[in-house]
Motif scaffolding. Structure first.
Motif, PDB file in Angstrom:
ATOM      1  N   HIS A 248       0.848  -1.202   0.000  1.00 36.72           N
ATOM      2  CA  HIS A 248       0.000   0.000   0.000  1.00 36.72           C
ATOM      3  C   HIS A 248       0.875   1.240   0.000  1.00 36.72           C
ATOM      4  O   HIS A 248       1.343   1.695   1.040  1.00 36.72           O
ATOM      5  CB  HIS A 248      -0.918   0.000   1.219  1.00 36.72           C
ATOM      6  CG  HIS A 248      -1.916   1.117   1.178  1.00 36.72           C
ATOM      7  ND1 HIS A 248      -2.665   1.478   2.271  1.00 36.72           N
ATOM      8  CD2 HIS A 248      -2.290   1.973   0.171  1.00 36.72           C
ATOM      9  CE1 HIS A 248      -3.455   2.492   1.943  1.00 36.72           C
ATOM     10  NE2 HIS A 248      -3.237   2.809   0.680  1.00 36.72           N
ATOM     11  N   THR A 249       1.101   1.769  -1.174  1.00 40.66           N
ATOM     12  CA  THR A 249       1.914   2.968  -1.371  1.00 40.66           C
ATOM     13  C   THR A 249       1.062   4.047  -2.040  1.00 40.66           C
ATOM     14  O   THR A 249      -0.040   3.776  -2.528  1.00 40.66           O
ATOM     15  CB  THR A 249       3.122   2.665  -2.282  1.00 40.66           C
ATOM     16  OG1 THR A 249       2.624   2.300  -3.585  1.00 40.66           O
ATOM     17  CG2 THR A 249       3.966   1.525  -1.716  1.00 40.66           C
ATOM     18  N   PRO A 250       1.563   5.278  -2.111  1.00 41.21           N
ATOM     19  CA  PRO A 250       0.832   6.326  -2.840  1.00 41.21           C
ATOM     20  C   PRO A 250       0.555   5.953  -4.291  1.00 41.21           C
ATOM     21  O   PRO A 250      -0.444   6.394  -4.868  1.00 41.21           O
ATOM     22  CB  PRO A 250       1.770   7.531  -2.739  1.00 41.21           C
ATOM     23  CG  PRO A 250       2.518   7.311  -1.468  1.00 41.21           C
ATOM     24  CD  PRO A 250       2.728   5.828  -1.389  1.00 41.21           C
ATOM     25  N   PHE A 251       1.422   5.123  -4.889  1.00 35.95           N
ATOM     26  CA  PHE A 251       1.180   4.683  -6.265  1.00 35.95           C
ATOM     27  C   PHE A 251      -0.135   3.922  -6.367  1.00 35.95           C
ATOM     28  O   PHE A 251      -0.909   4.108  -7.315  1.00 35.95           O
ATOM     29  CB  PHE A 251       2.328   3.799  -6.761  1.00 35.95           C
ATOM     30  CG  PHE A 251       2.038   3.144  -8.090  1.00 35.95           C
ATOM     31  CD1 PHE A 251       2.237   3.843  -9.268  1.00 35.95           C
ATOM     32  CD2 PHE A 251       1.535   1.847  -8.160  1.00 35.95           C
ATOM     33  CE1 PHE A 251       1.949   3.252 -10.498  1.00 35.95           C
ATOM     34  CE2 PHE A 251       1.246   1.266  -9.383  1.00 35.95           C
ATOM     35  CZ  PHE A 251       1.460   1.971 -10.553  1.00 35.95           C
ATOM     36  N   VAL A 252      -0.396   3.043  -5.401  1.00 38.17           N
ATOM     37  CA  VAL A 252      -1.637   2.273  -5.414  1.00 38.17           C
ATOM     38  C   VAL A 252      -2.843   3.202  -5.317  1.00 38.17           C
ATOM     39  O   VAL A 252      -3.819   3.064  -6.067  1.00 38.17           O
ATOM     40  CB  VAL A 252      -1.652   1.243  -4.261  1.00 38.17           C
ATOM     41  CG1 VAL A 252      -3.033   0.603  -4.126  1.00 38.17           C
ATOM     42  CG2 VAL A 252      -0.596   0.170  -4.497  1.00 38.17           C
ATOM     43  N   ASP A 253      -2.789   4.165  -4.413  1.00 37.47           N
ATOM     44  CA  ASP A 253      -3.905   5.099  -4.253  1.00 37.47           C
ATOM     45  C   ASP A 253      -4.133   5.906  -5.528  1.00 37.47           C
ATOM     46  O   ASP A 253      -5.276   6.119  -5.952  1.00 37.47           O
ATOM     47  CB  ASP A 253      -3.639   6.041  -3.082  1.00 37.47           C
ATOM     48  CG  ASP A 253      -3.637   5.313  -1.741  1.00 37.47           C
ATOM     49  OD1 ASP A 253      -4.309   4.268  -1.635  1.00 37.47           O
ATOM     50  OD2 ASP A 253      -2.958   5.785  -0.815  1.00 37.47           O
ATOM     51  N   GLY A 254      -3.040   6.330  -6.155  1.00 40.38           N
ATOM     52  CA  GLY A 254      -3.163   7.089  -7.397  1.00 40.38           C
ATOM     53  C   GLY A 254      -3.724   6.244  -8.530  1.00 40.38           C
ATOM     54  O   GLY A 254      -4.545   6.718  -9.325  1.00 40.38           O
ATOM     55  N   PHE A 255      -3.289   4.991  -8.604  1.00 41.28           N
ATOM     56  CA  PHE A 255      -3.787   4.074  -9.634  1.00 41.28           C
ATOM     57  C   PHE A 255      -5.283   3.841  -9.483  1.00 41.28           C
ATOM     58  O   PHE A 255      -6.039   3.877 -10.466  1.00 41.28           O
ATOM     59  CB  PHE A 255      -3.028   2.750  -9.544  1.00 41.28           C
ATOM     60  CG  PHE A 255      -3.606   1.656 -10.402  1.00 41.28           C
ATOM     61  CD1 PHE A 255      -3.383   1.623 -11.771  1.00 41.28           C
ATOM     62  CD2 PHE A 255      -4.369   0.643  -9.839  1.00 41.28           C
ATOM     63  CE1 PHE A 255      -3.923   0.616 -12.566  1.00 41.28           C
ATOM     64  CE2 PHE A 255      -4.913  -0.372 -10.620  1.00 41.28           C
ATOM     65  CZ  PHE A 255      -4.688  -0.375 -11.984  1.00 41.28           C
ATOM     66  N   LEU A 256      -5.727   3.620  -8.257  1.00 45.11           N
ATOM     67  CA  LEU A 256      -7.148   3.373  -8.010  1.00 45.11           C
ATOM     68  C   LEU A 256      -7.989   4.604  -8.321  1.00 45.11           C
ATOM     69  O   LEU A 256      -9.080   4.502  -8.897  1.00 45.11           O
ATOM     70  CB  LEU A 256      -7.362   2.938  -6.558  1.00 45.11           C
ATOM     71  CG  LEU A 256      -6.781   1.578  -6.169  1.00 45.11           C
ATOM     72  CD1 LEU A 256      -6.978   1.315  -4.682  1.00 45.11           C
ATOM     73  CD2 LEU A 256      -7.398   0.450  -6.995  1.00 45.11           C
ATOM     74  N   LYS A 257      -7.488   5.769  -7.944  1.00 44.25           N
ATOM     75  CA  LYS A 257      -8.227   7.010  -8.193  1.00 44.25           C
ATOM     76  C   LYS A 257      -8.372   7.269  -9.686  1.00 44.25           C
ATOM     77  O   LYS A 257      -9.433   7.717 -10.162  1.00 44.25           O
ATOM     78  CB  LYS A 257      -7.509   8.179  -7.517  1.00 44.25           C
ATOM     79  CG  LYS A 257      -8.259   9.498  -7.633  1.00 44.25           C
ATOM     80  CD  LYS A 257      -7.547  10.588  -6.858  1.00 44.25           C
ATOM     81  CE  LYS A 257      -8.323  11.903  -6.952  1.00 44.25           C
ATOM     82  NZ  LYS A 257      -7.641  12.996  -6.191  1.00 44.25           N
ATOM     83  N   LYS A 258      -7.325   6.979 -10.435  1.00 49.05           N
ATOM     84  CA  LYS A 258      -7.337   7.210 -11.880  1.00 49.05           C
ATOM     85  C   LYS A 258      -8.148   6.165 -12.625  1.00 49.05           C
ATOM     86  O   LYS A 258      -8.882   6.494 -13.569  1.00 49.05           O
ATOM     87  CB  LYS A 258      -5.896   7.220 -12.411  1.00 49.05           C
ATOM     88  CG  LYS A 258      -5.786   7.420 -13.909  1.00 49.05           C
ATOM     89  CD  LYS A 258      -4.337   7.389 -14.367  1.00 49.05           C
ATOM     90  CE  LYS A 258      -4.231   7.535 -15.882  1.00 49.05           C
ATOM     91  NZ  LYS A 258      -2.807   7.483 -16.336  1.00 49.05           N
ATOM     92  N   THR A 259      -8.020   4.913 -12.210  1.00 47.90           N
ATOM     93  CA  THR A 259      -8.623   3.808 -12.959  1.00 47.90           C
ATOM     94  C   THR A 259     -10.043   3.486 -12.526  1.00 47.90           C
ATOM     95  O   THR A 259     -10.867   3.072 -13.341  1.00 47.90           O
ATOM     96  CB  THR A 259      -7.740   2.552 -12.820  1.00 47.90           C
ATOM     97  OG1 THR A 259      -6.362   2.895 -13.083  1.00 47.90           O
ATOM     98  CG2 THR A 259      -8.171   1.465 -13.800  1.00 47.90           C
ATOM     99  N   TYR A 260     -10.326   3.670 -11.232  1.00 51.00           N
ATOM    100  CA  TYR A 260     -11.645   3.311 -10.700  1.00 51.00           C
ATOM    101  C   TYR A 260     -12.248   4.469  -9.903  1.00 51.00           C
ATOM    102  O   TYR A 260     -12.518   4.340  -8.705  1.00 51.00           O
ATOM    103  CB  TYR A 260     -11.539   2.067  -9.808  1.00 51.00           C
ATOM    104  CG  TYR A 260     -10.911   0.877 -10.487  1.00 51.00           C
ATOM    105  CD1 TYR A 260     -11.641   0.074 -11.349  1.00 51.00           C
ATOM    106  CD2 TYR A 260      -9.567   0.545 -10.255  1.00 51.00           C
ATOM    107  CE1 TYR A 260     -11.071  -1.027 -11.969  1.00 51.00           C
ATOM    108  CE2 TYR A 260      -8.987  -0.556 -10.871  1.00 51.00           C
ATOM    109  CZ  TYR A 260      -9.742  -1.334 -11.727  1.00 51.00           C
ATOM    110  OH  TYR A 260      -9.169  -2.431 -12.339  1.00 51.00           O
TER     111      TYR A 260
END
Length: 256
Positions: free
Chosen positions: A187-199
């Protein structure tokens, strides 16, 4: 135990995610940390926080994909300090199959994840040969098992894994230990950014879904990866080289 007192460590990509956790924990354990990072504002802020909390850290703006930049900075650090530890953490992700991965994206992943690791190894190892040292590469479970839609990323982490074995073999006589760690989802900021952008609007739902793909039922915390890095780079792990350590919540061995 697991102290790194007065050890000079270079941590690439050391101002966010896993790299930041490693930088913080190394500093807490007494290391002098040199962070290689492209994001100037982020790196300056995190370096200041480490120093404010009693650690010792320095920031260097370095693009690991550029060999001359890496060598120039490593040479500069080596003139002032004895380098003891290199952590090759800098990396980027990519989603796609071989058909959907365009050449530019393939080359971008290769240049950062593979060439970047090579550049740092080539620049640092000459300074470790006379007195020994430790190298830790951040690979991934994607290096050894199939992950859907991760063609370029898996390629790059497979290369990191095999570079680890080769360096460990070639520099045994120089007392250089080289290992890698292979995390699953962290769980890194990359994961949060990916989820926000993709879903968008479904971030929590997808976060829970991705978490449950780990048999242990959650993603790893960056600090858990950092703790393993501290151990492997400490004298307590002096008999360990040429190994890849899964830190994956059971993903590889139990996900069946």
């Amino acid at each position: 135990m697991f102290r790194l007192d007065n050890k000079v460590a270079i941590v690439t990509g050391g101002a966010s995610g896993i790299g930041l956790a490693i930088s913080r924990l190394f500093a807490q354990q007494g290391a002098i940390v040199h962070i290689f990072e492209m994001n100037v504002d982020l790196a300056e802020r995190e370096t200041d926080l480490i120093n404010a909390n009693g650690g010792e850290a320095y920031f260097h703006q370095v693009d690991v994909s550029k060999q001359k930049d890496v060598k120039r900075m490593v040479d500069k650090i080596a003139k002032e300090n004895t380098i003891d530890i290199l952590v090759n953490n800098a990396g980027i992700a990519h989603v796609g199959t071989v058909e959907t991965t365009i050449e530019e994206d393939f080359e971008r992943v290769f240049n950062v994840n593979v060439k970047g690791t090579y550049n740092c190894l080539q620049a640092v190892i000459p300074y470790l040969k006379d007195k020994g040292g430790v190298i830790l590469n951040v690979a991934s479970i994607a290096a050894t098992v199939g992950i859907p839609d991760r063609f370029a990323y898996s390629m790059s982490k497979g290369a990191v894994y095999t570079m680890t074995l080769q360096v460990a073999k070639d520099y045994l006589k120089h007392n250089i230990r080289c290992n890698s760690i292979s995390p699953a989802r962290v769980h890194t900021p990359f994961v949060d950014g990916f989820l926000k952008k993709t879903y968008p609007g479904k971030e929590k739902e997808m976060f829970d879904k991705l978490s449950k793909t780990q048999p242990i039922g959650r993603m790893a915390k960056p600090e858990e990866i950092g703790a393993l890095a501290v151990y492997l780079c400490s004298d307590a792990a002096g008999f360990i080289t040429g190994c890849d350590y899964l830190i994956d919540g059971g993903f590889v061995k139990l996900n069946n």
